[in-house]
Design an enzyme around this catalytic site. Sequence first.
Site, PDB file in Angstrom:
ATOM      1  N   TRP A  63       6.794   4.502  10.757  1.00 30.29           N
ATOM      2  CA  TRP A  63       7.300   5.407  11.782  1.00 30.29           C
ATOM      3  C   TRP A  63       8.794   5.272  12.047  1.00 30.29           C
ATOM      4  O   TRP A  63       9.370   6.086  12.767  1.00 30.29           O
ATOM      5  CB  TRP A  63       6.552   5.120  13.106  1.00 30.29           C
ATOM      6  CG  TRP A  63       6.508   3.641  13.349  1.00 30.29           C
ATOM      7  CD1 TRP A  63       5.484   2.796  13.015  1.00 30.29           C
ATOM      8  CD2 TRP A  63       7.545   2.822  13.883  1.00 30.29           C
ATOM      9  NE1 TRP A  63       5.820   1.494  13.307  1.00 30.29           N
ATOM     10  CE2 TRP A  63       7.088   1.485  13.848  1.00 30.29           C
ATOM     11  CE3 TRP A  63       8.823   3.073  14.403  1.00 30.29           C
ATOM     12  CZ2 TRP A  63       7.859   0.403  14.296  1.00 30.29           C
ATOM     13  CZ3 TRP A  63       9.587   2.003  14.838  1.00 30.29           C
ATOM     14  CH2 TRP A  63       9.106   0.696  14.788  1.00 30.29           C
ATOM     15  N   ASN A  64       9.441   4.223  11.522  1.00 32.24           N
ATOM     16  CA  ASN A  64      10.792   3.941  12.038  1.00 32.24           C
ATOM     17  C   ASN A  64      11.871   4.906  11.534  1.00 32.24           C
ATOM     18  O   ASN A  64      12.885   5.099  12.210  1.00 32.24           O
ATOM     19  CB  ASN A  64      11.174   2.469  11.820  1.00 32.24           C
ATOM     20  CG  ASN A  64      11.264   2.087  10.377  1.00 32.24           C
ATOM     21  OD1 ASN A  64      10.691   2.751   9.519  1.00 32.24           O
ATOM     22  ND2 ASN A  64      11.959   1.006  10.087  1.00 32.24           N
ATOM     23  N   LYS A 112       0.286   9.763   3.694  1.00 33.41           N
ATOM     24  CA  LYS A 112      -0.403   9.241   4.884  1.00 33.41           C
ATOM     25  C   LYS A 112       0.705   8.565   5.695  1.00 33.41           C
ATOM     26  O   LYS A 112       1.213   7.503   5.328  1.00 33.41           O
ATOM     27  CB  LYS A 112      -1.486   8.228   4.493  1.00 33.41           C
ATOM     28  CG  LYS A 112      -2.263   7.666   5.688  1.00 33.41           C
ATOM     29  CD  LYS A 112      -1.642   6.354   6.201  1.00 33.41           C
ATOM     30  CE  LYS A 112      -2.347   5.794   7.395  1.00 33.41           C
ATOM     31  NZ  LYS A 112      -1.860   6.359   8.677  1.00 33.41           N
ATOM     32  N   GLY A 165       6.041  -0.606   4.917  1.00 29.92           N
ATOM     33  CA  GLY A 165       5.432  -1.021   6.180  1.00 29.92           C
ATOM     34  C   GLY A 165       5.420  -2.528   6.303  1.00 29.92           C
ATOM     35  O   GLY A 165       6.254  -3.217   5.715  1.00 29.92           O
ATOM     36  N   SER A 166       4.449  -3.004   7.049  1.00 29.34           N
ATOM     37  CA  SER A 166       4.385  -4.439   7.327  1.00 29.34           C
ATOM     38  C   SER A 166       3.677  -5.167   6.188  1.00 29.34           C
ATOM     39  O   SER A 166       3.030  -4.551   5.335  1.00 29.34           O
ATOM     40  CB  SER A 166       3.619  -4.651   8.626  1.00 29.34           C
ATOM     41  OG  SER A 166       2.274  -4.262   8.421  1.00 29.34           O
ATOM     42  N   GLU A 203       7.420  -1.841  -0.022  1.00 28.34           N
ATOM     43  CA  GLU A 203       8.672  -2.036   0.729  1.00 28.34           C
ATOM     44  C   GLU A 203       8.273  -2.598   2.082  1.00 28.34           C
ATOM     45  O   GLU A 203       7.808  -1.851   2.947  1.00 28.34           O
ATOM     46  CB  GLU A 203       9.391  -0.697   0.900  1.00 28.34           C
ATOM     47  CG  GLU A 203       9.850  -0.045  -0.386  1.00 28.34           C
ATOM     48  CD  GLU A 203      11.083  -0.708  -0.972  1.00 28.34           C
ATOM     49  OE1 GLU A 203      11.682  -1.567  -0.301  1.00 28.34           O
ATOM     50  OE2 GLU A 203      11.427  -0.383  -2.114  1.00 28.34           O
ATOM     51  N   LEU A 204       8.430  -3.903   2.271  1.00 27.00           N
ATOM     52  CA  LEU A 204       7.862  -4.528   3.468  1.00 27.00           C
ATOM     53  C   LEU A 204       8.955  -5.046   4.408  1.00 27.00           C
ATOM     54  O   LEU A 204      10.089  -4.583   4.361  1.00 27.00           O
ATOM     55  CB  LEU A 204       6.887  -5.622   3.031  1.00 27.00           C
ATOM     56  CG  LEU A 204       5.837  -5.135   2.000  1.00 27.00           C
ATOM     57  CD1 LEU A 204       4.930  -6.262   1.562  1.00 27.00           C
ATOM     58  CD2 LEU A 204       5.012  -3.967   2.530  1.00 27.00           C
ATOM     59  N   GLU A 264       9.342 -11.968  11.780  1.00 28.74           N
ATOM     60  CA  GLU A 264      10.199 -10.792  11.977  1.00 28.74           C
ATOM     61  C   GLU A 264      10.048 -10.270  13.405  1.00 28.74           C
ATOM     62  O   GLU A 264       8.922 -10.056  13.870  1.00 28.74           O
ATOM     63  CB  GLU A 264       9.794  -9.703  10.987  1.00 28.74           C
ATOM     64  CG  GLU A 264      10.658  -8.452  11.082  1.00 28.74           C
ATOM     65  CD  GLU A 264      10.169  -7.300  10.204  1.00 28.74           C
ATOM     66  OE1 GLU A 264       8.944  -7.150  10.033  1.00 28.74           O
ATOM     67  OE2 GLU A 264      11.021  -6.535   9.715  1.00 28.74           O
TER      68      GLU A 264
HETATM   69  P1  NAP Z   1       2.353  -0.951   9.231  1.00 30.09           P
HETATM   70  O1  NAP Z   1       1.530  -1.259  10.388  1.00 30.09           O
HETATM   71  O2  NAP Z   1       2.100  -1.696   7.964  1.00 30.09           O
HETATM   72  O3  NAP Z   1       2.245   0.629   8.988  1.00 30.09           O
HETATM   73  C1  NAP Z   1       2.899   1.267   7.921  1.00 30.09           C
HETATM   74  C2  NAP Z   1       1.992   2.340   7.365  1.00 30.09           C
HETATM   75  O4  NAP Z   1       0.868   1.704   6.765  1.00 30.09           O
HETATM   76  C3  NAP Z   1       1.418   3.269   8.437  1.00 30.09           C
HETATM   77  O5  NAP Z   1       1.291   4.557   7.904  1.00 30.09           O
HETATM   78  C4  NAP Z   1       0.067   2.658   8.718  1.00 30.09           C
HETATM   79  O6  NAP Z   1      -0.842   3.561   9.266  1.00 30.09           O
HETATM   80  C5  NAP Z   1      -0.340   2.245   7.322  1.00 30.09           C
HETATM   81  N1  NAP Z   1      -1.365   1.209   7.249  1.00 30.09           N
HETATM   82  C6  NAP Z   1      -1.379   0.025   7.889  1.00 30.09           C
HETATM   83  N2  NAP Z   1      -2.485  -0.684   7.534  1.00 30.09           N
HETATM   84  C7  NAP Z   1      -3.161   0.077   6.641  1.00 30.09           C
HETATM   85  C8  NAP Z   1      -4.383  -0.102   5.918  1.00 30.09           C
HETATM   86  N3  NAP Z   1      -5.107  -1.201   6.033  1.00 30.09           N
HETATM   87  N4  NAP Z   1      -4.786   0.896   5.108  1.00 30.09           N
HETATM   88  C9  NAP Z   1      -4.051   2.005   4.974  1.00 30.09           C
HETATM   89  N5  NAP Z   1      -2.891   2.237   5.635  1.00 30.09           N
HETATM   90  C10 NAP Z   1      -2.456   1.280   6.462  1.00 30.09           C
HETATM   91  O7  NAP Z   1       3.900  -1.152   9.525  1.00 30.09           O
HETATM   92  P2  NAP Z   1       4.649  -0.948  10.917  1.00 30.09           P
HETATM   93  O8  NAP Z   1       4.518  -2.206  11.663  1.00 30.09           O
HETATM   94  O9  NAP Z   1       4.258   0.303  11.559  1.00 30.09           O
HETATM   95  O10 NAP Z   1       6.141  -0.763  10.361  1.00 30.09           O
HETATM   96  C11 NAP Z   1       7.123  -1.679  10.542  1.00 30.09           C
HETATM   97  C12 NAP Z   1       7.230  -2.614   9.360  1.00 30.09           C
HETATM   98  O11 NAP Z   1       7.689  -1.882   8.232  1.00 30.09           O
HETATM   99  C13 NAP Z   1       8.248  -3.705   9.584  1.00 30.09           C
HETATM  100  O12 NAP Z   1       7.757  -4.924   9.097  1.00 30.09           O
HETATM  101  C14 NAP Z   1       9.436  -3.238   8.772  1.00 30.09           C
HETATM  102  O13 NAP Z   1      10.302  -4.263   8.393  1.00 30.09           O
HETATM  103  C15 NAP Z   1       8.772  -2.570   7.620  1.00 30.09           C
HETATM  104  N6  NAP Z   1       9.665  -1.619   6.952  1.00 30.09           N
HETATM  105  C16 NAP Z   1      10.087  -1.894   5.682  1.00 30.09           C
HETATM  106  C17 NAP Z   1      10.977  -1.035   5.047  1.00 30.09           C
HETATM  107  C18 NAP Z   1      11.454  -1.303   3.651  1.00 30.09           C
HETATM  108  O14 NAP Z   1      11.989  -0.394   3.036  1.00 30.09           O
HETATM  109  N7  NAP Z   1      11.300  -2.501   3.103  1.00 30.09           N
HETATM  110  C19 NAP Z   1      11.424   0.107   5.712  1.00 30.09           C
HETATM  111  C20 NAP Z   1      10.962   0.360   7.008  1.00 30.09           C
HETATM  112  C21 NAP Z   1      10.078  -0.512   7.622  1.00 30.09           C
HETATM  113  P3  NAP Z   1      -1.168   3.584  10.847  1.00 30.09           P
HETATM  114  O15 NAP Z   1       0.062   3.981  11.550  1.00 30.09           O
HETATM  115  O16 NAP Z   1      -2.269   4.580  10.943  1.00 30.09           O
HETATM  116  O17 NAP Z   1      -1.615   2.191  11.211  1.00 30.09           O
END
Ligand code: NAP
Length: 470
Positions: free
Chosen positions: A131-132, A155, A207-208, A229-230, A360
């Site tokens: 979402w960020n 998604k 994501g995370s 990309e975490l 983090e």
């Molecule tokens: P997140 O919880 O992992 O969510 C990211 C995406 O993954 C969302 O669409 C989420 O859906 C989905 N998701 C999560 N668990 C899933 C599963 N078990 N099965 C399928 N889809 C799943 O990440 P966040 O906490 O929202 O985002 C922040 C993180 O992203 C931070 O750690 C940040 O550093 C990282 N990030 C990394 C980069 C990069 O380029 N390296 C860029 C931006 C952000 P839902 O919303 O429905 O849960």
Amino acid sequence: MTYQTINPYSNELVHEYPFDTDQILSETLAIGHDLYQRMKNQPIAERSKILHNIAAKMREHADELARICTIDMGKLIGESAGEVELCAMIADWFADHSPELLAPETIDTIATGQAQVLHQSVGVVVMVEPWNFPYYQIMRVFAPNFMVGNPMILKDAANIPTSAKRFCEIVEEAGAPKGALTNLFLNYDQVTEAIADPRVQGVALTGSELGGAAVAKAAGKYLKKNSMELGGMDPFIVLGDADMDDVTNIAWRVRLYNCGQVCTSSKRFIVMDNVYDEFVAKLKEHFEQVVPGDPMDPKTTLAPMNTARAKQKLQSQLDAALAAGARLVTGNEPIDLPGQFFRPAIITDVTPENPAYKEEMFGPIGVVYKVRSEDEAVALANDNPYGLGGIVFSGDPDHGADVAARIETGMVFVNNFMASLPELPFGGVKLSGYGREMSRIGQMAFVNDKLVVKAQHSDLSNPAGGLVVA
Ligand code: NAP
């Protein structure tokens, strides 16, 4: 939880969307696969034209898109507008450069005939995005893969559904064929179902670590190529001879931009002892000058965080850091506004035993460390499970680049902001994931690098002739 837009400034539920059905997922996969077959025979120039149209459409709708993004996840309206423009730049860049980047490559070989590697599409790609940066994260995957000829299913995060929906509408309005990018409101099981489908040939997630591990597990089970990309805990190293005006001008921005919710935000300031006091004092001054308020108001400089849950998590992380002995320089006071505001905080004296040392913190908290040598700075920077980006400030940029080369991350910028541009590869190592997005490297993530060796007639005289090697 359903897909909901809850304005983090007003806490108002603005839109709610039901989950898409299995039937819709199945139809989308069929449409995507059919498009993959058709795009194989389409000249790439046609996709360049459409991608330029998408860039133009985004610019035409820039104000509307920026407002949707700010209502979805709270970022400052100026930052939302900047994100829309960056997306248009990425689209234009891939539209212009992909024909050359994806052109067949000739290989010098002792094999008889002419050897070429063709860079061909592979099929439907699933992207799971956070979402960020509601638009930029999609564009990072969409633009290069659209040029390759891979249809995509998106998604997106459950709290930015309106941005995701509108982005995909704009893509279609600009002339992209149905199925080129389809936003679906999927649950986690449906994401796994999509990954399992034989028509899907790649998965890209940003994501995370937790989300990444779950999706990578499914991709591993079904043997689908994937890129991750975490998270990140990027170091910002200040060497003793750095220009402190530049340093202090940039340090607070790189931590507070997007309310600190950036993977490559500088989460650890590692500062040489001779400039440490000055650095902390200036950072404190800047952190205390931010103006919280309506993110739609251009005068506001501190946006709310994206959700109540994110704010609660950050507060519990700050509480734990302080309980473990960190010293609070500023922050940890409420902001008297109804939205999800978090007052920027600075902490120091974080020991390796403190959870803040390796966890983090995804919001406006700066952790500052004092070091006595360059080697100590590099060792501290590398003593971390993440390895995404980093910044080094040095009086001598060449020396800064030498230090940058010693840091175990995927990207390091010397004497400047980290910038994300279409021509630069983006990604990390260690728990920050694997693979790269953007640039030529990113464009090759989901490509069949197919070898074709063309001979006029068979020849058994060369060393490889007649041999079958597997
Ligand atoms: P997140 O919880 O992992 O969510 C990211 C995406 O993954 C969302 O669409 C989420 O859906 C989905 N998701 C999560 N668990 C899933 C599963 N078990 N099965 C399928 N889809 C799943 O990440 P966040 O906490 O929202 O985002 C922040 C993180 O992203 C931070 O750690 C940040 O550093 C990282 N990030 C990394 C980069 C990069 O380029 N390296 C860029 C931006 C952000 P839902 O919303 O429905 O849960």
